[in-house]
Design a protein around this motif. Structure first.
Motif, short mmCIF file in Angstrom:
data_model
loop_
_atom_site.label_atom_id
_atom_site.label_comp_id
_atom_site.label_asym_id
_atom_site.label_seq_id
_atom_site.Cartn_x
_atom_site.Cartn_y
_atom_site.Cartn_z
N SER A 172 0.84 -1.20 0.00
CA SER A 172 0.00 0.00 0.00
C SER A 172 0.87 1.24 0.00
N GLY A 173 0.20 2.39 -0.19
CA GLY A 173 0.90 3.67 -0.16
C GLY A 173 1.37 4.01 1.25
N GLY A 174 0.50 3.76 2.22
CA GLY A 174 0.86 4.05 3.62
C GLY A 174 2.11 3.28 4.02
N TYR A 200 -1.45 14.47 2.11
CA TYR A 200 -1.98 13.18 2.55
C TYR A 200 -0.94 12.10 2.29
N HIS A 201 -0.60 11.35 3.33
CA HIS A 201 0.42 10.32 3.17
C HIS A 201 -0.02 8.97 3.70
N GLY A 202 -1.27 8.87 4.18
CA GLY A 202 -1.75 7.59 4.69
C GLY A 202 -2.25 7.73 6.12
N ASP A 291 6.27 11.67 -2.41
CA ASP A 291 5.14 10.75 -2.33
C ASP A 291 4.35 10.87 -3.63
N VAL A 293 2.45 8.48 -4.77
CA VAL A 293 1.49 7.38 -4.72
C VAL A 293 0.31 7.67 -5.66
N GLN A 294 -0.09 8.94 -5.74
CA GLN A 294 -1.22 9.27 -6.61
C GLN A 294 -0.80 9.96 -7.91
C1 PLP Z 1 -3.59 7.18 -1.21
C2 PLP Z 1 -2.35 7.84 -0.82
C3 PLP Z 1 -1.53 7.33 0.20
C4 PLP Z 1 -1.92 6.15 1.03
O1 PLP Z 1 -2.01 4.98 0.26
P1 PLP Z 1 -2.79 3.72 0.88
O2 PLP Z 1 -2.58 2.66 -0.16
O3 PLP Z 1 -4.22 4.13 1.01
O4 PLP Z 1 -2.17 3.40 2.18
C5 PLP Z 1 -0.35 7.98 0.48
N1 PLP Z 1 0.01 9.07 -0.20
C6 PLP Z 1 -0.74 9.58 -1.20
C7 PLP Z 1 -0.26 10.80 -1.93
C8 PLP Z 1 -1.95 9.01 -1.53
O5 PLP Z 1 -2.72 9.54 -2.48
#
Ligand code: PLP
Length: 480
Positions: A172-174, A200-202, A291, A293-294
């Protein structure tokens, strides 16, 4: 029914002193309920077509299950449940860029799983790859070497910026953010971090400390992991925090940045923000953690947002779209110099499912598809078109829409108030278009479709946006 089915019935829970035998009979009864219930469900999963009776049963079980066992709060905060009319929209299957609910309604997906469906839903190549692998082996041994972990790591090293080279896999991202925090601590022998407000980081405790919103953090303060927050985009404040930490002997291990703040409503960074943050990190010996992730995997018109500014982080966090919307998957990619600190004892930090075989093959196929179909470029072109068209429409409703912003297919539509935002997102939903936004929290909604969205679907979204704004405007004038 479920009360009976899931009663635990351990002897220690029975103050009335029922016999051991009676308890084991109870357990037998509840197991047979579970067997009947799960057989029925397995049968439904197997079916190609549902009967009317089947779909009514599933809808009932879904709403009831949320109420009794998931969290009833969801039923009151979603636009997809209307408690008064007793309507519930239950997802059932999907097509390339859309979802189809259990009653057969098809919705254009402009949520994109909040950034997981960059290659579209169940892309045939990703799906086929995962199914091929499933015929051989699903998970890893935890003993023999796993080939696809090595192959995916090499592929990621190839496509990520600069000297990023070593990869650690998460689910996961978290978990990716947690891993970046631990790696940065180990590599620098420092333990304080700086992140930004509204980022937002989780929600796991380490990543939550990095997250910059009171809504998520406040009930869980304080945190063991030490974070300071600079205002997003404020380079001067970041300098001051780094400087003061140095003066007090708590030098920052790292600075973590979400390049475009998605959860905060697609908040854009100022020009050259990452470059300036990079310079400050170098000046103070802090690692730059991005980060993505998105924003990663093509979302903003480049494979990674960092490429827009020609910046190489020390650690890059990935997840969401990495698994192609088929497998959950996350990763950090780090430079050799930083990763060295993890080399001597690799078993000290790892996840049971991290880098599992199915997730790795899904990610390899996903990267292949992103490049083969030129999806980052597609996001840039379609995103620019959407942004231009949506802005032209919004200009005709100056009392409703405050701003439309974004990059690639990562677009935020901000309203002057969240009531109007909800009306518009509900109106889009009634016209079978999904955008991110729930009751009470729609001052801004996100438009974040699969990068494979068809031109015709894009135009339908644009036309419907116009239609819904005109309807809301009429209602709004009436109320005023
Ligand atoms: C969604 C998100 C996370 C967390 O990812 P999860 O898979 O939900 O744990 C972390 N950072 C960013 C920028 C995100 O958009």
């Amino acid at each position: 029914m479920s009360e009976v089915a899931y009663r635990s019935g351990g002897p220690q829970d029975r103050p009335d002193g029922q016999s051991e035998e009676r308890n084991s009979q109870d357990q037998g009864a509840s197991y047979s309920n579970v067997m009947a219930y799960t057989s029925q469900v397995l049968g439904l999963i197997e079916k190609e077509e549902l009967s009317k009776e089947d779909s009514e049963w599933i809808k009932f079980e879904t709403v009831n299950g949320y109420k009794e066992h998931v969290n009833p709060g969801y039923l009151f905060s979603r636009k997809t449940v209307d408690m008064n009319k007793e309507l519930a929209f239950v997802e059932w299957k999907d097509a390339r860029n859309s979802f189809i609910d259990i009653d057969g309604n098809e919705y254009i997906d402009c949520i994109g799983g909040r950034g997981i469906y960059n290659v579209g839903h169940r892309h045939p190549k990703v799906l086929q790859t995962v199914m091929n692998q499933l015929q051989k082996q699903a998970m890893h041994t935890h003993d023999l070497l796993d080939p696809y972990r090595a192959i995916l790591a090499k592929t990621l090293a190839e496509i990520t910026p600069g000297d990023l080279k070593y990869v650690f896999f998460t689910n996961s991202g978290g978990e990716a953010v947690e891993s970046a925090i631990k790696l940065a601590r180990k590599a620098t022998n420092r333990h304080t971090f700086i992140s930004t407000t509204a980022g937002y980081h989780g929600v796991s405790l380490g990543s939550l400390a990095a997250t910059g919103k009171a809504f998520y953090r406040k009930p869980f303060l304080p945190f063991a992991q030490n974070f300071r927050h600079a205002l997003f985009g404020d380079v001067d404040m970041l300098y001051k925090l780094l400087k003061s930490l140095e003066i007090v002997g708590e030098e920052a291990a790292g600075v973590i940045i979400e390049p475009i703040q998605g959860n905060a409503g697609v908040r854009m960074p100022p020009d050259n923000y990452l470059q300036e943050v990079r310079q400050l990190c170098d000046e103070f010996g802090a690692l730059l953690i991005l980060d993505e992730v998105q924003t990663g995997m093509g979302r903003t018109g480049k494979m990674f947002y960092a490429e827009h500014e020609n910046v190489t982080p020390d650690i890059l966090c990935l997840a969401k779209a990495l698994g192609g919307g088929i497998m959950p998957m996350g990763a950090i990619v780090a430079s050799e110099k930083v990763y060295e600190s993890f080399m001597e004892e690799p078993y000290r930090h790892e996840h049971t499912f991290g880098g599992n075989t199915l997730a790795c093959v899904a990610a390899i196929a996903t990267i292949h598809v992103l490049i083969e179909e030129r999806l980052p470029e597609r996001a840039a072109v379609i995103g620019e078109y959407m942004l231009k068209e949506l802005r032209a429409i919004a200009a005709r409703y100056p009392k409703l829409v405050q701003e439309i912003r974004g990059k690639g297919l990562f677009i935020g539509v901000e309203f002057f108030d969240s009531v109007v935002g909800f009306e518009v997102s509900k109106g889009l939903f009634d016209n079978k278009i999904l955008v991110e936004g729930t009751v009470g929290d729609v001052k801004t909604f996100r438009i974040e479709p699969p990068l494979t969205i068809e031109q015709e679907q894009v135009d339908r979204v644009i036309q419907t946006f116009d239609l819904v704004l005109s309807q809301v405007q009429r209602k709004y004038n009436f109320i005023k």
